[in-house]
Enzyme design. Structure first.
Site, PDB file in Angstrom:
ATOM      1  N   LYS A  22       2.285  -4.407   7.201  1.00 48.05           N
ATOM      2  CA  LYS A  22       1.465  -4.962   6.211  1.00 48.05           C
ATOM      3  C   LYS A  22       2.629  -5.446   5.124  1.00 48.05           C
ATOM      4  O   LYS A  22       2.397  -6.582   4.581  1.00 48.05           O
ATOM      5  CB  LYS A  22       0.720  -3.816   5.486  1.00 48.05           C
ATOM      6  CG  LYS A  22       0.320  -4.318   4.187  1.00 48.05           C
ATOM      7  CD  LYS A  22      -0.605  -3.281   3.345  1.00 48.05           C
ATOM      8  CE  LYS A  22       0.386  -2.151   2.737  1.00 48.05           C
ATOM      9  NZ  LYS A  22       1.008  -2.319   1.494  1.00 48.05           N
ATOM     10  N   ASN A  23       3.788  -4.945   5.045  1.00 44.72           N
ATOM     11  CA  ASN A  23       4.535  -4.999   3.804  1.00 44.72           C
ATOM     12  C   ASN A  23       5.387  -6.554   4.511  1.00 44.72           C
ATOM     13  O   ASN A  23       6.267  -7.103   3.644  1.00 44.72           O
ATOM     14  CB  ASN A  23       5.655  -3.954   3.586  1.00 44.72           C
ATOM     15  CG  ASN A  23       4.645  -3.267   2.625  1.00 44.72           C
ATOM     16  OD1 ASN A  23       3.510  -3.401   2.430  1.00 44.72           O
ATOM     17  ND2 ASN A  23       5.327  -1.992   2.376  1.00 44.72           N
ATOM     18  N   ARG A 121       5.440  -0.037 -12.860  1.00 42.68           N
ATOM     19  CA  ARG A 121       5.834  -1.279 -11.630  1.00 42.68           C
ATOM     20  C   ARG A 121       6.466  -2.421 -12.279  1.00 42.68           C
ATOM     21  O   ARG A 121       5.849  -3.339 -12.205  1.00 42.68           O
ATOM     22  CB  ARG A 121       5.086  -1.279 -10.758  1.00 42.68           C
ATOM     23  CG  ARG A 121       4.294  -0.145  -9.963  1.00 42.68           C
ATOM     24  CD  ARG A 121       5.372   0.506  -8.687  1.00 42.68           C
ATOM     25  NE  ARG A 121       5.602  -0.263  -7.635  1.00 42.68           N
ATOM     26  CZ  ARG A 121       4.774  -0.245  -6.623  1.00 42.68           C
ATOM     27  NH1 ARG A 121       3.818   0.526  -6.445  1.00 42.68           N
ATOM     28  NH2 ARG A 121       5.272  -1.217  -5.687  1.00 42.68           N
ATOM     29  N   ASP A 314       7.765   5.325   1.008  1.00 45.57           N
ATOM     30  CA  ASP A 314       6.405   5.165   1.796  1.00 45.57           C
ATOM     31  C   ASP A 314       6.062   6.285   2.734  1.00 45.57           C
ATOM     32  O   ASP A 314       4.999   6.320   3.218  1.00 45.57           O
ATOM     33  CB  ASP A 314       6.148   3.767   2.372  1.00 45.57           C
ATOM     34  CG  ASP A 314       5.970   2.665   1.188  1.00 45.57           C
ATOM     35  OD1 ASP A 314       6.061   3.199   0.094  1.00 45.57           O
ATOM     36  OD2 ASP A 314       6.083   1.579   1.643  1.00 45.57           O
TER      37      ASP A 314
HETATM   38  C1  UD1 Z   1       7.963  -2.552  -1.754  1.00 45.44           C
HETATM   39  C2  UD1 Z   1       6.719  -2.127  -0.754  1.00 45.44           C
HETATM   40  C3  UD1 Z   1       6.279  -0.733  -1.255  1.00 45.44           C
HETATM   41  C4  UD1 Z   1       7.566   0.452  -1.125  1.00 45.44           C
HETATM   42  C5  UD1 Z   1       8.652  -0.214  -2.292  1.00 45.44           C
HETATM   43  C6  UD1 Z   1       9.929   0.622  -1.969  1.00 45.44           C
HETATM   44  C7  UD1 Z   1       5.377  -4.023  -0.506  1.00 45.44           C
HETATM   45  C8  UD1 Z   1       4.285  -4.856  -0.357  1.00 45.44           C
HETATM   46  N1  UD1 Z   1       5.610  -2.988  -0.998  1.00 45.44           N
HETATM   47  O1  UD1 Z   1       7.280  -2.428  -3.253  1.00 45.44           O
HETATM   48  O2  UD1 Z   1       5.230  -0.181  -0.278  1.00 45.44           O
HETATM   49  O3  UD1 Z   1       7.107   1.590  -1.899  1.00 45.44           O
HETATM   50  O4  UD1 Z   1       9.035  -1.638  -1.958  1.00 45.44           O
HETATM   51  O5  UD1 Z   1      10.341   0.638  -0.953  1.00 45.44           O
HETATM   52  O6  UD1 Z   1       6.484  -4.555   0.331  1.00 45.44           O
HETATM   53  N2  UD1 Z   1      12.090  -2.178  -9.955  1.00 45.44           N
HETATM   54  C9  UD1 Z   1      12.617  -2.448 -11.312  1.00 45.44           C
HETATM   55  N3  UD1 Z   1      12.573  -3.798 -11.465  1.00 45.44           N
HETATM   56  C10 UD1 Z   1      11.865  -4.615 -10.774  1.00 45.44           C
HETATM   57  C11 UD1 Z   1      11.304  -4.173  -9.520  1.00 45.44           C
HETATM   58  C12 UD1 Z   1      11.436  -2.806  -9.036  1.00 45.44           C
HETATM   59  O7  UD1 Z   1      13.109  -1.758 -11.793  1.00 45.44           O
HETATM   60  O8  UD1 Z   1      11.666  -5.943 -11.027  1.00 45.44           O
HETATM   61  C13 UD1 Z   1      12.103  -0.838  -9.358  1.00 45.44           C
HETATM   62  C14 UD1 Z   1      10.946  -0.167  -9.202  1.00 45.44           C
HETATM   63  O9  UD1 Z   1      10.249   0.561 -10.262  1.00 45.44           O
HETATM   64  C15 UD1 Z   1      11.261   0.912  -8.025  1.00 45.44           C
HETATM   65  C16 UD1 Z   1      12.265   0.118  -7.248  1.00 45.44           C
HETATM   66  O10 UD1 Z   1      12.896  -0.749  -8.213  1.00 45.44           O
HETATM   67  O11 UD1 Z   1      11.422   2.196  -8.872  1.00 45.44           O
HETATM   68  C17 UD1 Z   1      11.874  -0.328  -5.964  1.00 45.44           C
HETATM   69  O12 UD1 Z   1      10.595  -1.235  -6.055  1.00 45.44           O
HETATM   70  P1  UD1 Z   1      10.374  -2.699  -5.148  1.00 45.44           P
HETATM   71  O13 UD1 Z   1      11.375  -2.458  -4.123  1.00 45.44           O
HETATM   72  O14 UD1 Z   1      10.469  -3.668  -6.168  1.00 45.44           O
HETATM   73  O15 UD1 Z   1       9.042  -2.233  -4.822  1.00 45.44           O
HETATM   74  P2  UD1 Z   1       8.043  -3.374  -4.396  1.00 45.44           P
HETATM   75  O16 UD1 Z   1       8.915  -4.589  -3.753  1.00 45.44           O
HETATM   76  O17 UD1 Z   1       7.060  -3.644  -5.577  1.00 45.44           O
END
Ligand code: UD1
Length: 454
Positions: A22-23, A121, A314
């Protein structure tokens, strides 16, 4: 809203095949916005998140044709660049259209995703990366509005307080494919899903190297064409079913198991007494066959979630369900999403002994769990409760299983094909549950819908 009624105490045995990721499928689908020709994805899982994104792609002027496990995306009307809040709010991963839209159509309006069940998020790193490529970005009416005539390559540090960002890396990497000159992303996410997106983009004509490592280099090109791509297997689904085998003291063979993408969870499983045996060493290590069996009693373990290749956040909830039944105290620390513990209170209702302090939970192993009505609050927490329900004494009712349908295709059918006793039931329909329909074909006899790639 559907719920699962689970009769605990069954032992899983048999063979299943793992679906596509999915991801990976989500940013791969969004990447098709960059192409001037059709892009076909194969091994796409049948999940509500994928349908939601396909719907959004339709709103963004793409024709999306879906077959069994396949999806072909073709741009027909590039004039719409607005990803509406109504869709983004159902699935925050919709943010992955931002980079491709901006790079190809020079502008994008994407609703700012809100928080989720496990905390804030932010998307600040996505925006930092796109701004570094020259985009002008402002917020208006809850939407991110991004514009750029042509993006320009840059060196970008994409690390944040919790490591890198997976979808942020996908967004910036995708956008940089059409930028003028060279882009270097430092502290890029190393997740296998990012490497898969880079494989598709390169097949479309991009020039990306280093994807899967913390330093990705992208040399911009003028345009991208079509491609045909097989999505990697879902490592989180694969490990969830491995835990299902372990928690029921079962004996399950998993095909298309992305072994080498799961080394941290496999290490933990083996340390606590679960056997994960590769059956065919000659196969491609990200699509191999493994047999999972476990000892009667498990040892405790210590988990600290980390970016890839560390232990994935996850899988934290599913592994907590397993460790609830270990002999002794386990420690789980959540370093990616420190609030991601909605399952703790629900597991406690089933007799688990859990002590949480900040981002850490001490799991005191118990001899047994007891069935109870519990409420799933997010996708992986729901999976954790299903796992606990399969081993609990009596009946467990897991409500709001629409969360599960986002990430596990027909989970109850898959588990029932291995011997579980789970019925999907909609209490609002006010009739007795139908007996479960088992449609999963034993993998050994199933016609492969995908062809393994190197
Ligand atoms: C993706 C996955 C999700 C998984 C996560 C972490 C998908 C669709 N989802 O989510 O299942 O749990 O990776 O492995 O692929 N952060 C910031 N600023 C940002 C973006 C993120 O501070 O702009 C922080 C988040 O709050 C979190 C960390 O970085 O603490 C990781 O988040 P991120 O890797 O961005 O998660 P997603 O890509 O949304």
């Amino acid at each position: 809203m559907d719920e699962f009624r689970i009769q605990g105490g069954t032992r899983l045995a048999g063979r299943i095949r793992i679906d596509g990721s999915k991801n990976a499928s989500l940013p791969l689908t969004a990447a098709a916005l960059l192409a001037g020709e059709p892009v076909t994805l194969r091994n796409v899982p049948d999940l509500s998140d994928i349908s939601n994104l396909a719907h959004l792609m339709g709103e963004l002027g793409c024709r999306v044709d879906r077959g069994e496990g396949t999806m072909t995306i073709e741009e027909v009307d590039p004039s719409c660049t607005h990803a509406r809040y109504e869709i983004v709010s159902t699935m925050r991963a919709s943010i992955c259209v931002l980079g491709p839209l901006l790079a190809k159509r020079k502008q994008a309006r994407v609703a700012m995703p809100g928080g989720c069940a496990f905390g804030a998020r932010p998307v600040d790193l996505h925006l930092r990366g796109l701004r570094a490529l020259g985009a002008q970005i402002e917020l208006s009416g809850g939407d991110i509005i991004a514009k750029a005539d042509r993006l320009k390559g840059a060196t970008i540090f994409l690390g944040g307080p919790f490591g890198s960002t997976v979808l942020g890396t996908a967004n910036v990497m995708s956008a940089a494919t059409l930028a003028e000159g060279r882009t270097i992303i430092e502290s890029a996410a190393c997740e296998p899903e990012i490497a898969d997106v880079a494989r598709l983009l390169n097949a479309m004509g991009a020039k990306i190297s280093g994807a899967g490592s913390p330093r990705i280099t992208i040399d911009g090109v003028e345009e991208l064409g079509g491609a045909d791509h097989i999505v990697i297997p879902d490592r989180i689904v694969a490990a969830t079913y491995a835990v299902a085998a372990a928690i029921t003291n079962g004996d399950v063979t998993l095909e298309y198991f992305p072994h080498d993408c799961l080394l941290a969870p496999i290490d933990l499983l083996q340390n606590v007494g679960v056997n994960v045996n590769r059956l065919d060493m000659s196969e491609e290590p990200t699509r191999c066959t493994v047999q999972v069996t476990s000892e009667r009693r498990l040892k405790p373990g210590v988990i600290s979630t980390q970016p890839y290749p560390g232990f994935p956040t996850d899988l934290q909830a599913q592994m907590m369900a397993l460790l609830c039944l270990a002999d002794g105290n386990s420690i789980i620390t959540e370093k990616i999403f420190p609030e991601r513990f909605m399952h703790v209170a629900e597991l406690t209702r089933m007799g688990a002994q859990l002590i949480r302090q900040g981002p850490t939970v001490m799991v005191q192993g118990v001899r047994r769990l007891f069935g109870a009505p519990v409420m799933a609050s997010d996708l992986r927490a729901s999976a954790c409760l299903v796992l606990a329900g399969m081993v609990a004494e009596g009946e467990t009712i897991v409500s709001r299983v629409y969360h599960l349908d986002r990430g596990y295709a027909r989970m109850e059918e898959v588990l029932n094909s291995l011997g579980a006793n789970i019925q999907r039931f909609n209490p609002e329909r006010k009739h007795e549950p139908e007996p479960p329909v088992i449609t999963t074909v034993p993998a050994a006899k199933a016609k492969p819908s995908t062809v393994a790639t190197k």
